[in-house]
Design an enzyme around this catalytic site. Structure first.
Site, mmCIF file in Angstrom:
data_model
loop_
_atom_site.group_PDB
_atom_site.id
_atom_site.type_symbol
_atom_site.label_atom_id
_atom_site.label_comp_id
_atom_site.label_asym_id
_atom_site.label_seq_id
_atom_site.Cartn_x
_atom_site.Cartn_y
_atom_site.Cartn_z
ATOM 1 N N ASN A 44 0.876 -1.169 0.000
ATOM 2 C CA ASN A 44 0.000 0.000 0.000
ATOM 3 C C ASN A 44 0.918 1.225 0.000
ATOM 4 O O ASN A 44 1.509 1.564 1.016
ATOM 5 C CB ASN A 44 -0.878 -0.028 1.250
ATOM 6 N N ARG A 96 -2.407 -2.062 -3.651
ATOM 7 C CA ARG A 96 -3.654 -1.336 -3.407
ATOM 8 C C ARG A 96 -3.642 -0.063 -4.256
ATOM 9 O O ARG A 96 -2.708 0.737 -4.161
ATOM 10 C CB ARG A 96 -3.755 -0.955 -1.935
ATOM 11 N N HIS A 151 -12.864 2.851 -0.070
ATOM 12 C CA HIS A 151 -12.850 1.798 0.968
ATOM 13 C C HIS A 151 -13.523 0.521 0.460
ATOM 14 O O HIS A 151 -14.015 -0.280 1.259
ATOM 15 C CB HIS A 151 -13.627 2.224 2.242
ATOM 16 N N ARG A 172 -11.880 15.611 7.610
ATOM 17 C CA ARG A 172 -12.616 15.981 6.388
ATOM 18 C C ARG A 172 -14.058 16.346 6.734
ATOM 19 O O ARG A 172 -14.669 15.686 7.570
ATOM 20 C CB ARG A 172 -12.615 14.822 5.390
ATOM 21 N N GLU A 224 -8.011 -5.330 5.066
ATOM 22 C CA GLU A 224 -7.864 -5.000 3.647
ATOM 23 C C GLU A 224 -6.689 -5.745 3.017
ATOM 24 O O GLU A 224 -6.754 -6.151 1.866
ATOM 25 C CB GLU A 224 -7.712 -3.486 3.481
#
Ligand code: AMP
Length: 399
Positions: free
Chosen positions: A7, A91, A180, A241, A385
């Site tokens: 990743n 990823r 996601h 955010r 993940e």
């Protein structure tokens, strides 16, 4: 087969080496501060201590070389040679409309990922840097790309369209994509297993609540809506955010504060969310929970606003699927915070949700946290993940 899951961010690189048969992680770690001073590799073999190596990493190629050296080291390594790494799973943040599933990497795929960089200018170029470095260092090892957006490509048009001139979608691909996806896919499948049902017969809502946060509606195994949009800025109130807002706010802040568009976007991405709402108290929910419990007003308002937004999305997705069988919590906050789960579930009386307070205290394991007579099941499913990427890679190579 040993699968190296990578990743890659602009200055960091996380990795795990996973045996696809046993699904065990044999080693994991990360490279930090790539391309800047103070680069270091944190490496941990299964059951071993963390080893930290401080060494210059001017670029990602050097970082990956250090990862390979650590994995194949005679003492601390876990494989005797590079040839025992059967595949690398990367990823990738944005696959646009081009990728509705994972793919084996080749020159054409790389070119297509490059095209998607306009949609994710901060993330895709970093992902590509990692791919190129791996290809140089491991030219004979097959590589697979797994996209954050792919799972949501099943959304119907009415869910992904924005109410703006259609030509902007046609010209620039401006639409909702969602992120996601690897987590939403993994958690929804695992939830079905835990419920003893097939995912093809369930309507599930997955709440991925971490520093970045999103909710998805997964109907009969397919994503039919999700809260993030063109970028990961839309949807829930997150750590830093803003999530959903009236677009006119951007113009108003720019005018009143004398800021450029880029500066306002920076504020919405990095200074907003619960950090901004709490007056800068923290973006970390552990701090905010403490503040909430001590009745500190900044903490109370941030937690309440966060929880309310999640509950609102659950209501919307229940409507989108005309019902819901299970609500799943995952990621840092979703997996660990009994308080946040409980506050969200306080809104769900209309779904006949009854939390089992004892079960809700459990952490880090697949758990049904609703009572047996709760009309809608509520679950905690730790996301994974990296394992999901390794599974995708193994499945693709077997084909
Ligand atoms: P993630 O992005 O999935 O790593 O999640 C990070 C978020 O999870 C941060 O806001 C953390 O504060 C939150 N988190 C992690 N552990 C806990 C915990 N034990 N209780 C509350 N929040 C937690």
């Amino acid at each position: 087969m040993n699968i190296l899951v990578i990743n890659c961010g602009s200055s960091s690189l996380k990795f795990q080496l996973i045996d696809s048969e046993s699904e065990q992680v044999s080693a994991k770690g990360l490279c930090e501060r790539i391309g800047i001073t103070g680069s270091r590799l944190v490496y941990q073999k299964a059951g071993g201590e963390k080893q930290i190596t401080e060494s210059p990493m001017p670029d990602h190629k050097k970082a990956i070389q250090m990862v390979i050296d650590a994995l194949t080291d005679q003492e601390s390594g876990v494989v005797s040679s590079l040839s025992l790494i059967g595949c690398v799973g990367h990823r990738i943040v944005h696959g646009g409309e081009r990728f509705a599933s994972s793919v084996v990497l080749d020159d054409q795929v790389i070119a297509a990922i490059e095209t998607c960089s306009t949609l994710a200018p901060l993330h895709n170029p970093a992902n590509l840097t990692g791919i190129r470095a791996c290809r140089e260092l491991m030219p004979d090892t097959p590589m697979v790309a797994v996209f954050d957006t792919a799972f949501h490509q099943t959304m119907p048009e009415e869910a992904w369209l924005y109410g703006i001139p259609y030509e902007y979608y046609e010209k620039y691909g401006i639409r909702r994509y969602g992120f996601h996806g690897t987590s939403h896919s993994y958690v929804s499948k695992r939830a079905a297993e835990v419920m003893g049902k097939k995912s093809s017969e369930l309507k599930l809502i997955v709440c991925h609540l971490g520093n970045g946060a999103s909710v998805s509606a997964v109907k009969y195994g397919q994503s039919v809506d999700t809260s993030m949009g063109l970028t990961p800025l839309e949807g829930l109130i997150m750590g830093t955010r803003s999530g959903d807002l009236d677009a006119a706010i951007i113009e108003l802040i720019a005018h009143r504060e004398g800021r450029t568009l880029e500066e306002v976007m920076e504020i919405l991405n990095k200074e907003s969310g619960v950090l901004g709402l709490s007056g800068g108290l923290s973006s970390d929910f552990r701090d905010l929970e403490d503040a909430y419990c001590e009745n500190v007003p900044q903490g109370v308002r941030a937690v309440r606003a966060f929880v309310y937004r999640v509950a609102k999305y659950i209501g919307a997705y229940t409507a989108a699927m005309n019902g819901v069988d299970g609500i799943c919590f995952t990621a840092g906050l979703g997996e660990n915070s009994a308080l946040i789960r409980s506050l969200i579930c306080d809104y769900l009386g209309y779904l006949g949700v009854q939390l089992d307070q004892e079960q809700n205290k459990k952490r880090g394991q697949d758990t049904i946290i609703s009572t047996p007579d709760s009309k809608t099941a509520v679950l905690v499913i730790p996301t994974n993940e990296e394992l999901a990427i390794a599974r995708e890679a193994a499945a693709l190579l077997q084909k």
